[in-house]
Design a protein around this motif. Structure first.
Motif, PDB file in Angstrom:
ATOM      1  N   PHE A 129       1.258  12.325   7.720  1.00 24.80           N
ATOM      2  CA  PHE A 129       0.094  11.248   8.203  1.00 24.80           C
ATOM      3  C   PHE A 129       0.188  11.177   9.662  1.00 24.80           C
ATOM      4  CE2 PHE A 129       2.964   8.502   6.361  1.00 24.80           C
ATOM      5  CZ  PHE A 129       3.081   7.436   7.341  1.00 24.80           C
ATOM      6  N   ASP A 130      -0.965  10.675  10.112  1.00 26.34           N
ATOM      7  CA  ASP A 130      -0.914  10.274  11.708  1.00 26.34           C
ATOM      8  C   ASP A 130      -1.616   9.077  11.643  1.00 26.34           C
ATOM      9  OD1 ASP A 130      -3.652  10.916  11.126  1.00 26.34           O
ATOM     10  OD2 ASP A 130      -3.433  12.494  13.006  1.00 26.34           O
ATOM     11  N   ILE A 131      -1.698   8.139  13.008  1.00 22.46           N
ATOM     12  CA  ILE A 131      -2.438   6.770  13.257  1.00 22.46           C
ATOM     13  C   ILE A 131      -4.142   7.060  12.650  1.00 22.46           C
ATOM     14  CG2 ILE A 131      -2.979   5.297  14.719  1.00 22.46           C
ATOM     15  CD1 ILE A 131      -0.281   4.986  14.367  1.00 22.46           C
ATOM     16  N   GLU A 132      -4.562   8.144  12.765  1.00 19.25           N
ATOM     17  CA  GLU A 132      -5.845   8.033  12.438  1.00 19.25           C
ATOM     18  C   GLU A 132      -6.208   8.078  11.051  1.00 19.25           C
ATOM     19  OE1 GLU A 132      -4.603  10.428  14.825  1.00 19.25           O
ATOM     20  OE2 GLU A 132      -5.531   9.508  16.297  1.00 19.25           O
ATOM     21  N   ASN A 133      -5.065   8.569  10.290  1.00 16.90           N
ATOM     22  CA  ASN A 133      -5.245   8.560   8.789  1.00 16.90           C
ATOM     23  C   ASN A 133      -4.895   7.122   8.272  1.00 16.90           C
ATOM     24  OD1 ASN A 133      -5.443  11.330   8.697  1.00 16.90           O
ATOM     25  ND2 ASN A 133      -3.643  11.709   7.726  1.00 16.90           N
ATOM     26  N   ILE A 134      -4.023   6.333   8.867  1.00 19.41           N
ATOM     27  CA  ILE A 134      -3.772   5.083   8.544  1.00 19.41           C
ATOM     28  C   ILE A 134      -5.039   4.022   9.020  1.00 19.41           C
ATOM     29  CG2 ILE A 134      -2.379   2.828   9.015  1.00 19.41           C
ATOM     30  CD1 ILE A 134      -0.131   4.866   9.755  1.00 19.41           C
ATOM     31  N   ASP A 135      -5.932   4.383  10.150  1.00 19.67           N
ATOM     32  CA  ASP A 135      -7.010   3.854  10.466  1.00 19.67           C
ATOM     33  C   ASP A 135      -8.030   4.159   9.383  1.00 19.67           C
ATOM     34  OD1 ASP A 135      -5.842   2.606  12.549  1.00 19.67           O
ATOM     35  OD2 ASP A 135      -6.496   4.037  14.014  1.00 19.67           O
ATOM     36  N   HIS A 136      -8.222   5.262   9.001  1.00 14.89           N
ATOM     37  CA  HIS A 136      -9.196   5.402   7.946  1.00 14.89           C
ATOM     38  C   HIS A 136      -8.709   4.752   6.958  1.00 14.89           C
ATOM     39  CE1 HIS A 136     -11.714   8.070   5.497  1.00 14.89           C
ATOM     40  NE2 HIS A 136     -10.800   8.131   4.661  1.00 14.89           N
ATOM     41  N   MET A 137      -7.389   4.552   6.316  1.00 15.41           N
ATOM     42  CA  MET A 137      -7.294   3.919   5.192  1.00 15.41           C
ATOM     43  C   MET A 137      -7.725   2.279   5.283  1.00 15.41           C
ATOM     44  SD  MET A 137      -5.923   5.630   2.748  1.00 15.41           S
ATOM     45  CE  MET A 137      -4.648   4.642   1.602  1.00 15.41           C
ATOM     46  N   LEU A 138      -7.498   1.942   6.472  1.00 20.03           N
ATOM     47  CA  LEU A 138      -7.942   0.557   6.739  1.00 20.03           C
ATOM     48  C   LEU A 138      -9.466   0.163   6.857  1.00 20.03           C
ATOM     49  CD1 LEU A 138      -5.157  -0.418   9.292  1.00 20.03           C
ATOM     50  CD2 LEU A 138      -5.382  -1.279   6.853  1.00 20.03           C
ATOM     51  N   THR A 139     -10.033   1.111   7.267  1.00 21.63           N
ATOM     52  CA  THR A 139     -11.689   0.982   7.271  1.00 21.63           C
ATOM     53  C   THR A 139     -12.491   2.145   6.566  1.00 21.63           C
ATOM     54  OG1 THR A 139     -11.510   2.813   9.100  1.00 21.63           O
ATOM     55  CG2 THR A 139     -11.476   0.464   9.598  1.00 21.63           C
ATOM     56  N   LYS A 140     -11.730   2.446   5.295  1.00 24.95           N
ATOM     57  CA  LYS A 140     -12.589   3.161   4.295  1.00 24.95           C
ATOM     58  C   LYS A 140     -13.761   2.741   3.976  1.00 24.95           C
ATOM     59  CE  LYS A 140      -9.625   4.015   0.706  1.00 24.95           C
ATOM     60  NZ  LYS A 140      -9.054   4.595  -0.362  1.00 24.95           N
ATOM     61  N   PRO A 141     -14.623   3.491   3.398  1.00 22.27           N
ATOM     62  CA  PRO A 141     -16.080   3.165   2.937  1.00 22.27           C
ATOM     63  C   PRO A 141     -16.007   1.878   2.240  1.00 22.27           C
ATOM     64  CG  PRO A 141     -15.803   5.436   2.935  1.00 22.27           C
ATOM     65  CD  PRO A 141     -14.700   4.931   3.437  1.00 22.27           C
ATOM     66  N   ILE A 142     -16.909   0.956   2.154  1.00 25.35           N
ATOM     67  CA  ILE A 142     -16.971  -0.099   1.184  1.00 25.35           C
ATOM     68  C   ILE A 142     -17.382   0.129  -0.023  1.00 25.35           C
ATOM     69  CG2 ILE A 142     -16.394  -1.732   2.962  1.00 25.35           C
ATOM     70  CD1 ILE A 142     -19.170  -2.210   3.139  1.00 25.35           C
ATOM     71  N   PHE A 143     -17.099  -0.709  -1.057  1.00 25.70           N
ATOM     72  CA  PHE A 143     -17.766  -0.535  -2.537  1.00 25.70           C
ATOM     73  C   PHE A 143     -18.717  -1.632  -2.616  1.00 25.70           C
ATOM     74  CE2 PHE A 143     -17.434  -0.987  -7.187  1.00 25.70           C
ATOM     75  CZ  PHE A 143     -18.073   0.101  -7.324  1.00 25.70           C
ATOM     76  N   LEU A 144     -20.008  -1.334  -2.902  1.00 22.69           N
ATOM     77  CA  LEU A 144     -20.780  -2.406  -3.363  1.00 22.69           C
ATOM     78  C   LEU A 144     -21.001  -3.375  -2.128  1.00 22.69           C
ATOM     79  CD1 LEU A 144     -20.759  -2.562  -7.152  1.00 22.69           C
ATOM     80  CD2 LEU A 144     -22.429  -1.389  -5.888  1.00 22.69           C
ATOM     81  N   GLY A 145     -20.916  -3.141  -1.077  1.00 26.15           N
ATOM     82  CA  GLY A 145     -20.939  -4.008   0.097  1.00 26.15           C
ATOM     83  C   GLY A 145     -19.678  -4.889   0.427  1.00 26.15           C
ATOM     84  N   ARG A 146     -18.619  -4.599  -0.499  1.00 21.62           N
ATOM     85  CA  ARG A 146     -17.358  -5.305  -0.410  1.00 21.62           C
ATOM     86  C   ARG A 146     -16.183  -4.236  -0.022  1.00 21.62           C
ATOM     87  NH1 ARG A 146     -17.007  -9.407  -4.971  1.00 21.62           N
ATOM     88  NH2 ARG A 146     -14.930  -9.509  -4.167  1.00 21.62           N
ATOM     89  N   HIS A 147     -15.380  -4.551   0.905  1.00 23.99           N
ATOM     90  CA  HIS A 147     -13.996  -3.906   0.866  1.00 23.99           C
ATOM     91  C   HIS A 147     -12.982  -4.382  -0.185  1.00 23.99           C
ATOM     92  CE1 HIS A 147     -11.178  -1.232   2.832  1.00 23.99           C
ATOM     93  NE2 HIS A 147     -10.344  -1.976   2.595  1.00 23.99           N
ATOM     94  N   HIS A 148     -12.779  -3.433  -1.456  1.00 31.88           N
ATOM     95  CA  HIS A 148     -12.243  -3.817  -2.447  1.00 31.88           C
ATOM     96  C   HIS A 148     -10.786  -3.802  -2.200  1.00 31.88           C
ATOM     97  CE1 HIS A 148     -12.446   0.500  -2.881  1.00 31.88           C
ATOM     98  NE2 HIS A 148     -11.079   0.393  -3.425  1.00 31.88           N
ATOM     99  N   ILE A 149     -10.028  -4.827  -2.902  1.00 31.45           N
ATOM    100  CA  ILE A 149      -8.513  -5.076  -2.587  1.00 31.45           C
ATOM    101  C   ILE A 149      -7.668  -3.932  -3.529  1.00 31.45           C
ATOM    102  CG2 ILE A 149      -6.535  -6.777  -2.608  1.00 31.45           C
ATOM    103  CD1 ILE A 149      -8.651  -8.861  -2.185  1.00 31.45           C
ATOM    104  N   VAL A 150      -6.849  -3.427  -3.168  1.00 31.15           N
ATOM    105  CA  VAL A 150      -6.000  -2.662  -3.874  1.00 31.15           C
ATOM    106  C   VAL A 150      -4.653  -3.021  -3.734  1.00 31.15           C
ATOM    107  CG1 VAL A 150      -4.915  -0.355  -4.231  1.00 31.15           C
ATOM    108  CG2 VAL A 150      -7.515  -0.438  -3.591  1.00 31.15           C
ATOM    109  N   LEU A 151      -3.799  -3.429  -5.154  1.00 34.59           N
ATOM    110  CA  LEU A 151      -2.676  -3.858  -4.989  1.00 34.59           C
ATOM    111  C   LEU A 151      -1.447  -2.543  -5.324  1.00 34.59           C
ATOM    112  CD1 LEU A 151      -2.945  -6.966  -7.242  1.00 34.59           C
ATOM    113  CD2 LEU A 151      -2.685  -6.818  -4.627  1.00 34.59           C
ATOM    114  N   LEU A 152      -0.365  -2.455  -4.394  1.00 38.79           N
ATOM    115  CA  LEU A 152       0.621  -1.553  -4.637  1.00 38.79           C
ATOM    116  C   LEU A 152       1.740  -2.179  -5.277  1.00 38.79           C
ATOM    117  CD1 LEU A 152       0.428   0.006  -1.055  1.00 38.79           C
ATOM    118  CD2 LEU A 152      -0.898   0.686  -3.369  1.00 38.79           C
ATOM    119  N   ARG A 153       2.252  -1.838  -6.276  1.00 38.75           N
ATOM    120  CA  ARG A 153       3.542  -2.273  -6.728  1.00 38.75           C
ATOM    121  C   ARG A 153       4.802  -1.761  -6.117  1.00 38.75           C
ATOM    122  NH1 ARG A 153       4.178  -1.685 -13.096  1.00 38.75           N
ATOM    123  NH2 ARG A 153       6.052  -1.867 -12.396  1.00 38.75           N
ATOM    124  N   TYR A 154       5.785  -2.725  -6.140  1.00 41.95           N
ATOM    125  CA  TYR A 154       7.287  -2.492  -5.628  1.00 41.95           C
ATOM    126  C   TYR A 154       8.205  -3.210  -6.610  1.00 41.95           C
ATOM    127  CZ  TYR A 154      11.263  -2.717  -2.715  1.00 41.95           C
ATOM    128  OH  TYR A 154      12.279  -2.598  -2.139  1.00 41.95           O
TER     129      TYR A 154
END
Length: 189
Positions: free
Chosen positions: A161-186
């Motif tokens: 991956f590169d910086i453009e892929n990271i930026d895409h993940m941060l500005t992905k299309p929003i769902f129903l007018g809101r950017h939904h929160i995805v939780l990652l397990r650790y």
């Protein structure tokens, strides 16, 4: 239209002698007489009586060791917001990349940062933590890997991956007018 059931087999007959629909087998009076007297007086008592059931000895426990151990012995599971993880991965991008002019970070470089593969390089504790978080979430890693390619189309799944892929993940299309929160397990080892 007249339907005759005189030559139909027994399982096709729909009506009993009173004209009602009946597809249940008739229960004889001997079944009621054979029922235990305790069940006639109080039906729940018969349901709770397990004396006539066979005893089966299990050779191995059904639950896994992880389920059986007390919760205080289990390592804690921490959830991180995907956007926060992507920002930290972007912040430590140069640390993950092998060369100064390297545009991409591949999965092996992330494994080096997480301490899963031997390396001669050194990484900060924060870079190691976020590399581990990303590696423990294969769905997010795959989305980051595919990211966005040329002309705004999805990129190739090539293990980097590169910086453009990271930026895409941060500005992905929003769902129903809101950017939904995805939780990652650790789960720390």
């Amino acid at each position: 239209m007249l339907i005759s059931t005189s030559n139909a087999s027994a399982f096709l007959a729909l009506f009993n002698d009173k004209g009602a629909i009946n597809n249940k087998p008739q229960v004889g009076t001997d079944v009621v007489e054979r029922a235990p007297q305790a069940s006639l007086a109080s039906p729940p008592a018969a349901l709770n009586d397990h004396s006539n059931l066979p005893r089966i000895k299990r050779s191995a426990p059904l639950l896994s060791r992880r389920v059986e151990q007390p919760t205080t012995d289990r390592p804690p599971v921490v959830h991180y917001k995907q956007d926060a993880v992507m920002k930290k991965i972007k912040e430590h991008f140069r640390e993950y990349a092998t060369g100064e002019n390297d545009r991409f970070v591949n999965v092996n470089e992330l494994k080096e940062a997480a301490g899963q593969v031997p390396t001669t390089r050194t990484f900060s504790a924060e870079a190691t933590l976020y590399a581990k978080i990303l590696l423990q979430n294969p769905r997010a890693l795959r989305e980051l890997d595919i990211g966005i390619g040329d002309y705004g189309r999805p990129g190739a799944e090539d293990g980097r991956f590169d910086i453009e892929n990271i930026d895409h993940m941060l500005t992905k299309p929003i769902f129903l007018g809101r950017h939904h929160i995805v939780l990652l397990r650790y789960q720390p080892n």
